[in-house]
Write a protein that holds these residues in place. Structure first.
Motif, PDB file in Angstrom:
ATOM      1  N   ASN A   1      22.923  54.365  31.784  1.00 18.87           N
ATOM      2  CA  ASN A   1      24.374  54.221  31.903  1.00 18.87           C
ATOM      3  C   ASN A   1      24.765  53.257  33.016  1.00 18.87           C
ATOM      4  O   ASN A   1      25.680  52.447  32.846  1.00 18.87           O
ATOM      5  CB  ASN A   1      25.024  55.587  32.122  1.00 18.87           C
ATOM      6  CG  ASN A   1      24.936  56.468  30.896  1.00 18.87           C
ATOM      7  OD1 ASN A   1      24.592  56.013  29.807  1.00 18.87           O
ATOM      8  ND2 ASN A   1      25.210  57.726  31.068  1.00 18.87           N
TER       9      ASN A   1
ATOM     10  N   LEU B   1      24.186  49.743  31.804  1.00 19.90           N
ATOM     11  CA  LEU B   1      25.225  49.311  30.870  1.00 19.90           C
ATOM     12  C   LEU B   1      26.527  48.976  31.599  1.00 19.90           C
ATOM     13  O   LEU B   1      27.195  47.983  31.277  1.00 19.90           O
ATOM     14  CB  LEU B   1      25.462  50.389  29.813  1.00 19.90           C
ATOM     15  CG  LEU B   1      24.351  50.551  28.788  1.00 19.90           C
ATOM     16  CD1 LEU B   1      24.593  51.771  27.927  1.00 19.90           C
ATOM     17  CD2 LEU B   1      24.231  49.307  27.919  1.00 19.90           C
TER      18      LEU B   1
ATOM     19  N   PRO C   1      35.932  49.147  26.409  1.00 22.97           N
ATOM     20  CA  PRO C   1      34.956  49.259  25.320  1.00 22.97           C
ATOM     21  C   PRO C   1      33.577  49.731  25.790  1.00 22.97           C
ATOM     22  O   PRO C   1      32.904  50.473  25.087  1.00 22.97           O
ATOM     23  CB  PRO C   1      34.873  47.828  24.767  1.00 22.97           C
ATOM     24  CG  PRO C   1      36.149  47.192  25.159  1.00 22.97           C
ATOM     25  CD  PRO C   1      36.540  47.822  26.458  1.00 22.97           C
ATOM     26  N   MET C   2      33.186  49.333  26.987  1.00 24.85           N
ATOM     27  CA  MET C   2      31.890  49.763  27.510  1.00 24.85           C
ATOM     28  C   MET C   2      31.913  51.267  27.807  1.00 24.85           C
ATOM     29  O   MET C   2      30.918  51.962  27.582  1.00 24.85           O
ATOM     30  CB  MET C   2      31.521  48.978  28.772  1.00 24.85           C
ATOM     31  CG  MET C   2      30.137  49.275  29.288  1.00 24.85           C
ATOM     32  SD  MET C   2      28.799  48.904  28.141  1.00 24.85           S
ATOM     33  CE  MET C   2      28.846  47.131  28.136  1.00 24.85           C
TER      34      MET C   2
ATOM     35  N   PHE D   1      31.487  53.009  24.524  1.00 15.50           N
ATOM     36  CA  PHE D   1      30.104  52.868  24.066  1.00 15.50           C
ATOM     37  C   PHE D   1      29.177  53.799  24.830  1.00 15.50           C
ATOM     38  O   PHE D   1      28.365  54.517  24.233  1.00 15.50           O
ATOM     39  CB  PHE D   1      29.651  51.412  24.222  1.00 15.50           C
ATOM     40  CG  PHE D   1      28.225  51.185  23.851  1.00 15.50           C
ATOM     41  CD1 PHE D   1      27.839  51.178  22.524  1.00 15.50           C
ATOM     42  CD2 PHE D   1      27.266  50.997  24.827  1.00 15.50           C
ATOM     43  CE1 PHE D   1      26.514  50.981  22.165  1.00 15.50           C
ATOM     44  CE2 PHE D   1      25.939  50.796  24.490  1.00 15.50           C
ATOM     45  CZ  PHE D   1      25.570  50.788  23.153  1.00 15.50           C
ATOM     46  N   VAL D   2      29.292  53.815  26.149  1.00 10.34           N
ATOM     47  CA  VAL D   2      28.434  54.673  26.983  1.00 10.34           C
ATOM     48  C   VAL D   2      28.705  56.146  26.679  1.00 10.34           C
ATOM     49  O   VAL D   2      27.775  56.949  26.594  1.00 10.34           O
ATOM     50  CB  VAL D   2      28.638  54.357  28.487  1.00 10.34           C
ATOM     51  CG1 VAL D   2      28.003  55.419  29.362  1.00 10.34           C
ATOM     52  CG2 VAL D   2      28.071  52.992  28.811  1.00 10.34           C
TER      53      VAL D   2
ATOM     54  N   VAL E   1      29.786  57.500  23.823  1.00 14.55           N
ATOM     55  CA  VAL E   1      29.225  57.868  22.517  1.00 14.55           C
ATOM     56  C   VAL E   1      27.705  57.938  22.579  1.00 14.55           C
ATOM     57  O   VAL E   1      27.103  58.891  22.073  1.00 14.55           O
ATOM     58  CB  VAL E   1      29.705  56.876  21.428  1.00 14.55           C
ATOM     59  CG1 VAL E   1      28.939  57.074  20.137  1.00 14.55           C
ATOM     60  CG2 VAL E   1      31.191  57.046  21.190  1.00 14.55           C
ATOM     61  N   ILE E   2      27.083  56.950  23.196  1.00 14.57           N
ATOM     62  CA  ILE E   2      25.626  56.949  23.303  1.00 14.57           C
ATOM     63  C   ILE E   2      25.137  58.169  24.099  1.00 14.57           C
ATOM     64  O   ILE E   2      24.148  58.802  23.733  1.00 14.57           O
ATOM     65  CB  ILE E   2      25.137  55.635  23.949  1.00 14.57           C
ATOM     66  CG1 ILE E   2      25.435  54.458  23.036  1.00 14.57           C
ATOM     67  CG2 ILE E   2      23.654  55.691  24.290  1.00 14.57           C
ATOM     68  CD1 ILE E   2      24.788  54.544  21.678  1.00 14.57           C
TER      69      ILE E   2
ATOM     70  N   MET F   1      29.541  58.386  15.347  1.00 16.65           N
ATOM     71  CA  MET F   1      29.318  56.958  15.139  1.00 16.65           C
ATOM     72  C   MET F   1      30.492  56.331  14.379  1.00 16.65           C
ATOM     73  O   MET F   1      30.891  55.202  14.650  1.00 16.65           O
ATOM     74  CB  MET F   1      28.005  56.716  14.398  1.00 16.65           C
ATOM     75  CG  MET F   1      26.795  57.128  15.197  1.00 16.65           C
ATOM     76  SD  MET F   1      26.761  56.537  16.899  1.00 16.65           S
ATOM     77  CE  MET F   1      26.624  54.798  16.666  1.00 16.65           C
TER      78      MET F   1
ATOM     79  N   ARG G   1      33.172  55.780  16.882  1.00 12.43           N
ATOM     80  CA  ARG G   1      32.861  54.617  17.716  1.00 12.43           C
ATOM     81  C   ARG G   1      33.150  53.312  16.982  1.00 12.43           C
ATOM     82  O   ARG G   1      33.749  52.392  17.533  1.00 12.43           O
ATOM     83  CB  ARG G   1      31.405  54.649  18.142  1.00 12.43           C
ATOM     84  CG  ARG G   1      31.054  53.472  19.022  1.00 12.43           C
ATOM     85  CD  ARG G   1      29.571  53.388  19.263  1.00 12.43           C
ATOM     86  NE  ARG G   1      29.246  52.136  19.866  1.00 12.43           N
ATOM     87  CZ  ARG G   1      29.021  51.009  19.197  1.00 12.43           C
ATOM     88  NH1 ARG G   1      29.108  51.001  17.896  1.00 12.43           N
ATOM     89  NH2 ARG G   1      28.727  49.896  19.818  1.00 12.43           N
ATOM     90  N   LEU G   2      32.738  53.220  15.736  1.00 13.29           N
ATOM     91  CA  LEU G   2      33.002  52.002  14.964  1.00 13.29           C
ATOM     92  C   LEU G   2      34.497  51.785  14.759  1.00 13.29           C
ATOM     93  O   LEU G   2      34.991  50.661  14.825  1.00 13.29           O
ATOM     94  CB  LEU G   2      32.287  52.065  13.613  1.00 13.29           C
ATOM     95  CG  LEU G   2      30.775  51.928  13.671  1.00 13.29           C
ATOM     96  CD1 LEU G   2      30.167  52.184  12.297  1.00 13.29           C
ATOM     97  CD2 LEU G   2      30.386  50.557  14.182  1.00 13.29           C
TER      98      LEU G   2
ATOM     99  N   ASP H   1      35.875  50.496  17.996  1.00 12.20           N
ATOM    100  CA  ASP H   1      35.498  49.084  18.173  1.00 12.20           C
ATOM    101  C   ASP H   1      36.385  48.184  17.331  1.00 12.20           C
ATOM    102  O   ASP H   1      36.837  47.145  17.784  1.00 12.20           O
ATOM    103  CB  ASP H   1      34.035  48.871  17.777  1.00 12.20           C
ATOM    104  CG  ASP H   1      33.076  49.203  18.888  1.00 12.20           C
ATOM    105  OD1 ASP H   1      33.538  49.481  20.000  1.00 12.20           O
ATOM    106  OD2 ASP H   1      31.863  49.194  18.611  1.00 12.20           O
TER     107      ASP H   1
END
Length: 139
Positions: A17, A20, A58-59, A62-63, A65-66, A125, A128-129, A132
């Motif tokens: 993390n 990123l 956005p980061m 992403f972090v 969700v991951i 996911m 997240r998409l 995005d």
């Protein structure tokens, strides 16, 4: 026991993390800070709130969700360290599915748990998409 597994998981995710977020910070153009300073953001805190935080949006998603997906994927940690014990206190979804299917030979129930896990991960996911796509359209 669950607290120890949480500490191990946090320690495992921390480096990924941070890497990123550092990459996200490196992608923020320096021109934006200069423009914010010209617009009246004189203090570094003002520039961070007006430039850095929105550019890292956005980061952050992403972090997040991951990290959530990887948090569900703790099968190996539980299988090696605790096998779901003491008294099932560290029994997580995937390890429970494994134990039902391969230790108790209740394959149908274990498969149903795995399908529920798949639906949860697929939903995350998809979210997240969608976020995005929304970020690209608005930005």
């Amino acid at each position: 026991a669950l607290f120890v597994l949480a500490i191990i998981g946090i320690w495992d995710q921390l480096a990924v993390n941070v890497t990123l977020f550092v990459a996200g910070l490196a992608m923020v153009p320096r021109d934006y800070y200069d423009a914010a300073a010209l617009d009246g953001a004189r203090h570094p805190i003002d520039r961070a709130l007006l430039v850095t935080v929105p550019m890292l949006g956005p980061m952050v998603v992403f972090v997040l969700v991951i990290t959530v997906v990887r948090a569900f994927r703790v099968f190996d940690l539980v299988a090696v360290l605790t096998q779901g014990d003491p008294l099932g206190s560290t029994d997580v979804l995937l390890y429970h599915s494994f134990r039902e299917a391969f230790q108790f030979f209740n394959v149908g129930y274990g498969s149903a748990i795995a399908i529920v896990f798949f639906i949860i991960v697929f939903g995350l996911m998809w979210l997240r998409l969608r976020m995005d796509r929304h970020a690209r359209q608005s930005g």
